[in-house]
Design an enzyme around this catalytic site. Structure first.
Site, short mmCIF file in Angstrom:
data_model
loop_
_atom_site.label_atom_id
_atom_site.label_comp_id
_atom_site.label_asym_id
_atom_site.label_seq_id
_atom_site.Cartn_x
_atom_site.Cartn_y
_atom_site.Cartn_z
N ASP A 26 4.04 30.56 7.75
CA ASP A 26 3.42 30.29 6.65
C ASP A 26 2.39 31.15 6.11
O ASP A 26 1.80 31.83 6.92
CB ASP A 26 2.50 28.73 6.82
CG ASP A 26 1.54 28.49 5.64
OD1 ASP A 26 2.32 28.23 4.58
OD2 ASP A 26 0.34 28.42 5.79
N HIS A 51 -1.67 21.05 8.53
CA HIS A 51 -1.51 22.40 7.90
C HIS A 51 -2.92 22.76 7.42
O HIS A 51 -3.44 22.18 6.53
CB HIS A 51 -0.52 22.52 6.75
CG HIS A 51 -0.41 23.67 6.12
ND1 HIS A 51 0.80 24.11 5.57
CD2 HIS A 51 -1.38 24.87 5.92
CE1 HIS A 51 0.79 25.30 5.11
NE2 HIS A 51 -0.65 25.93 5.22
N ASP A 66 -3.80 21.88 3.77
CA ASP A 66 -3.49 23.57 3.48
C ASP A 66 -4.84 24.23 3.29
O ASP A 66 -5.00 25.04 2.52
CB ASP A 66 -2.57 23.79 2.27
CG ASP A 66 -2.34 25.30 2.32
OD1 ASP A 66 -2.80 25.97 3.22
OD2 ASP A 66 -1.52 25.88 1.27
N HIS A 86 7.64 27.63 4.53
CA HIS A 86 6.50 27.87 3.13
C HIS A 86 7.62 27.98 1.92
O HIS A 86 8.06 29.38 2.11
CB HIS A 86 5.63 28.95 3.38
CG HIS A 86 4.82 29.51 2.50
ND1 HIS A 86 3.63 29.58 2.15
CD2 HIS A 86 5.51 30.09 1.31
CE1 HIS A 86 3.22 30.24 1.22
NE2 HIS A 86 4.45 30.71 0.52
N HIS A 122 3.43 22.27 1.64
CA HIS A 122 2.93 22.23 0.35
C HIS A 122 3.83 22.15 -0.66
O HIS A 122 3.82 22.82 -1.63
CB HIS A 122 1.85 23.25 0.12
CG HIS A 122 2.14 24.68 0.73
ND1 HIS A 122 3.36 25.36 0.12
CD2 HIS A 122 1.62 25.46 1.68
CE1 HIS A 122 3.35 26.63 0.71
NE2 HIS A 122 2.56 26.59 1.54
N HIS A 153 -5.94 26.26 7.76
CA HIS A 153 -5.98 27.54 8.19
C HIS A 153 -7.50 27.84 8.75
O HIS A 153 -8.55 27.50 8.07
CB HIS A 153 -5.88 28.68 6.86
CG HIS A 153 -4.74 28.54 6.43
ND1 HIS A 153 -3.61 29.56 6.90
CD2 HIS A 153 -4.07 27.96 5.59
CE1 HIS A 153 -2.51 29.18 6.20
NE2 HIS A 153 -2.94 28.38 5.32
N LEU A 154 -7.73 28.06 9.98
CA LEU A 154 -8.82 28.18 10.87
C LEU A 154 -9.30 29.56 10.92
O LEU A 154 -10.19 29.62 11.52
CB LEU A 154 -8.88 27.38 11.87
CG LEU A 154 -8.46 25.78 11.75
CD1 LEU A 154 -8.89 25.04 13.04
CD2 LEU A 154 -9.32 25.27 10.70
N ARG A 155 -8.40 30.50 10.42
CA ARG A 155 -8.67 31.93 10.46
C ARG A 155 -9.05 32.68 11.69
O ARG A 155 -9.76 33.52 11.75
CB ARG A 155 -9.90 31.98 9.49
CG ARG A 155 -9.78 31.50 8.00
CD ARG A 155 -8.47 32.03 7.27
NE ARG A 155 -8.51 31.57 5.79
CZ ARG A 155 -7.46 31.69 5.11
NH1 ARG A 155 -6.43 32.07 5.64
NH2 ARG A 155 -7.81 31.17 3.90
N ASN A 176 -1.10 32.38 10.56
CA ASN A 176 -0.96 33.68 9.80
C ASN A 176 -2.49 34.45 9.97
O ASN A 176 -3.38 34.58 8.99
CB ASN A 176 -1.07 33.56 8.42
CG ASN A 176 -1.84 32.56 7.60
OD1 ASN A 176 -2.47 31.55 8.24
ND2 ASN A 176 -1.69 32.64 6.29
#
Lengths: 439, 309
Positions: free
Chosen positions: A153, A61, A308, A180, A233, A63-65, A95
């Site tokens: 998520d 998990h 996360d 989530h 998480h 977030h690589l945006r 997301n």
């Protein structure tokens, strides 16, 4: 291309051996495991004496945006950061902008991921179309394209019927649903843990019940449908208890916890003078919640540790607490933070259990074809992580490969670091000098 | 005394001697307020910037009067909205103020942590927190202590009953901490939906019955009830609130005969307080306003007046 790793203490995904072992990788595959493997023909040789040689760490998990928020992170920076943090595989969350809710974007991430020099990128896909929580996304097409998890998520799947349908629909696709856990009606406007922190700060409290109640709901659906569900998480004692009870009733429920919830608690929010660097969802909890997460690790309730990692631009994060963005960036120090905390807590579980939560634990939650990533066996992919349990290093976020420039651990000296990451048989990150080779 | 605090952000790390010192300083300032010419040259040449991001009349005017009575140069920096909205960030504002040579910045901001944040960004200027979100309002707490202390003497062993919306009140948080540190016991009352989760951690206890909460109290402190909390569903109606928790002469009878009635203002007559007690002989509400000027003069003097190293 042949690389020989010599004299490592082998952790095969389950058991940590105290005998020195050699591993030979050949064109991205582990070809031999044994003692005293001849270095004839090896292009490179590394001596791993005193170091732990593990299957490559998997972050379930982060977030690589990418696509759409590349000022925060992108696949290249994230992939390099992952490798520097000891992760050979990153599962990136969908997301993004636009959200990854279709096969074309899954293919984009896989193709761009191939070009990255760091961690292997495995994409997750949205559970709902446009991540809007209304109707199912094209999970079948995404599964075929290579999505490894379905999740909305960033948001829970608040519509209970939609979550039930998603479990049923995904059950034949071999791809797990990750929830989530958050009851949004309880968290609207909430900023910090509902407890000491909300009491002292006057910020709206985010109660543990907001997480636990969503887990109870998901557990009922999983039991009803017989389909596995994963909660990500998980941060509170009540939530861990809910997962523990569900597991005892043979419910196919799994969960992960984050390094920040294992290492930090709400007192640090107050102690820092409300520094936004500590602002995250779910919020940093009480010290007893943190203890409960470690107990969950010890007794097997926790299946994985996932970062996360949520990078932001400095301007979105360096603000008064109430205006700062939610999210902690940790990819490049997460493993070290957990190892350091484990040591600081006087080793509350065997080291091999902790290592399994970064390797075989998360690998078991991925589709069948990726499960070999979590073990070391002849014929499995040459994704490896080397850990030096005694190495000490101070976190310096200004030197990170990630675009994030704030982390709660900045300036902290941590003991126990990944010192080499191998992805598909290539050295993606290393602090270890090669002893010979170059043929 | 040696003064170890660099800013006035909250009172969490203050100790009783610190509070006592400010109270005594305020008494000297209070005397000044009775003179025909109130101005003294203590802060001549010092620049104080009042940085108010939130609407405030009494706190801003009170600070401004205090600054002017001490002869500081005063600048009212007009600021509106949040620092994430249009215009410059709080970080840039902070650096701008320091570049202009501000010796002190008084900040009122809607976001919790804004004063702490400003203090982290400023290398030289002293930050006075004029209220940050629902977190802290230290100068209000000090002026409340001063008002009570001036009237009834040492606060050790005194009982303070605080009634109203504690959950959303920065005044309540700071006052609970301040009165507790002075040795008073603080009992909170009001609807359970308007209480923070861990009142004991603040040093208070909760009694849902206002009559028993007020029993034998030396100080009754009422908190403002905002209509928007009803709209958010925190309690059913203002009318029901007044019936259950509104403070009136009947409730005052349960307190000690000479009990003080306090309120940070502005008051909602007929909601948290009935006019008979708001205007009664035991009401300290206007005394609090006067104390506000004295206490802020005391703080400015201690921090900027050269006493400090």
């Amino acid at each position: 291309m042949k690389i020989l790793f010599r004299n490592g203490l082998l952790f095969d995904g389950t058991t940590l051996s105290c005998e020195k072992t050699d591993i030979l990788t050949e064109d991205g595959i582990i070809s031999r495991i044994g003692k005293g493997i001849d270095d004839e023909g090896a292009n490179e040789v590394y001596n791993l004496s005193g170091l732990i040689l593990s299957p490559g760490f998997i972050d379930l998990h982060c977030h690589l945006r990418d696509p759409g928020q590349e000022w925060r992170e992108d696949l290249l920076s994230g992939s390099r950061a992952g490798a520097a943090g000891g992760f050979s595989t990153l599962v990136c969350m969908p997301n993004t902008d636009p959200p990854v809710d279709n096969a074309a974007l899954i293919r984009y991430l896989l193709e761009k991921g191939e070009e990255c020099e760091g961690s292997r990128i495995l994409p997750s896909g949205c559970l709902s179309r446009e991540r809007a929580g209304k109707t199912l996304a094209e999970m079948g097409k995404m599964a075929i394209a290579g999505a490894v998890i379905f999740t909305d998520d960033g948001s829970p799947v608040s519509d209970t019927n939609l979550l039930r349908l998603a479990l049923l629909y995904s059950s034949r696709l071999g791809v797990r649903v990750m929830e989530h856990p958050e009851d949004r009606s309880l968290t609207s406007g909430a900023q910090v843990n509902d407890g000491i922190c909300s009491t002292f700060s006057g910020l709206k409290g985010w109660p543990s019940s907001a997480e636990a109640s969503d887990i109870f709901r998901g557990v009922s659906l999983s039991m009803d449908t017989g389909v596995p569900i994963h909660f990500t998480h998980v941060s509170a004692k009540e939530s861990i208890n809910a997962v523990r009870i569900a597991k005892a009733s043979d419910c196919k429920v799994t969960c992960d916890v984050t390094p920040h919830h294992l290492c930090l608690d709400e007192s640090m929010v107050i102690g820092s003078g409300y520094d936004g660097v500590f602002k995250v969802t779910p919020p940093l909890r009480s010290a007893s919640d943190t203890d409960a997460l470690w107990e969950g690790i010890r007794d097997g309730t926790v299946d994985a540790i996932a970062t996360d990692h949520a990078p932001y631009h400095l301007d979105e994060k360096d603000l008064p607490f109430q205006e700062s963005s939610f999210g902690i960036a940790s990819l490049e120090c997460a493993v070290a933070a957990v190892l350091d905390e484990w040591k600081r807590r006087k080793e509350p579980c065997p080291l091999e259990r902790l290592l399994s939560l970064f390797t075989s634990g998360p690998a078991r939650l991925l589709p069948e074809k990726w499960r070999t990533l979590g073990l070391i066996a002849a014929g499995s992919p040459a994704d490896l992580t080397v850990i030096d349990p005694a190495f000490e290093q101070t976190v310096d976020v200004s030197k990170w490969k990630s675009k994030a420039r704030l982390t709660p651990w900045n300036g902290r000296t941590l003991r126990g670091w990944p010192v080499m990451t191998v992805v598909r048989g290539k050295i993606a990150y290393s602090l270890i000098d090669r002893v010979s080779g170059g043929k | 005394m040696e003064w170890k605090h660099r800013h006035v952000l909250d009172l969490d790390t203050w100790e009783r001697p610190d509070l006592q010192h400010i109270l005594e300083q305020a008494r000297s300032m209070d005397e000044l307020l009775d003179r025909p010419i109130k101005k003294v040259p203590a802060l001549r040449g010092k620049l104080v910037v009042n940085l108010f991001f939130e609407a405030s009349t009494r706190t801003r005017v009170s600070f401004e009067l205090a600054e002017k009575f001490l002869s500081a140069d005063v600048v009212n920096w007009s600021a509106s909205g949040s620092s994430t909205g249009k215009g410059e960030t709080l970080r840039d504002t902070a650096w701008t103020l320091e570049a202009m040579g501000a010796d002190a910045v008084v900040i009122r901001h809607g976001a919790v942590g804004a004063a702490d944040y400003l203090a982290r960004k400023l290398k030289k200027s002293v930050v006075f927190n004029g209220g940050d979100g629902a977190h802290s309002h230290p100068t209000q707490a000090l002026l409340d202590l001063y008002t009570a202390w001036k009237k009834i003497g040492p606060l050790e062993g005194k009982k303070v009953a605080m009634i109203g919306d504690v959950l959303h009140s920065r005044v309540a948080r700071s006052d609970i901490i301040a009165f507790s540190k002075m040795g008073s016991s603080v009992v909170l009352s009001g609807p359970a939906t308007l209480m923070p989760r861990s009142v004991e951690a603040l040093g208070a206890t909760y009694d849902e019955n206002p009559r028993s909460a007020v029993r034998d109290a030396d100080i009754i402190y009422l908190l403002r009830i905002q209509k928007e909390r009803q709209d958010e569903g925190m309690f059913p109606s203002l009318d029901e609130y007044h019936q259950l928790f509104g403070f009136d002469a009947a409730l005052l009878k349960h307190a000690r005969p000479d009990a003080l009635v306090m309120h940070p203002g502005p008051i909602n007559r007929g909601v948290e307080i009935a006019s008979d007690v708001a205007d009664g002989s035991q009401s300290m509400i206007l005394g609090q306003v006067r104390s506000g000027v004295a206490i802020r003069m005391a703080l400015l003097f201690v921090y900027l007046g050269g006493v400090r190293q």
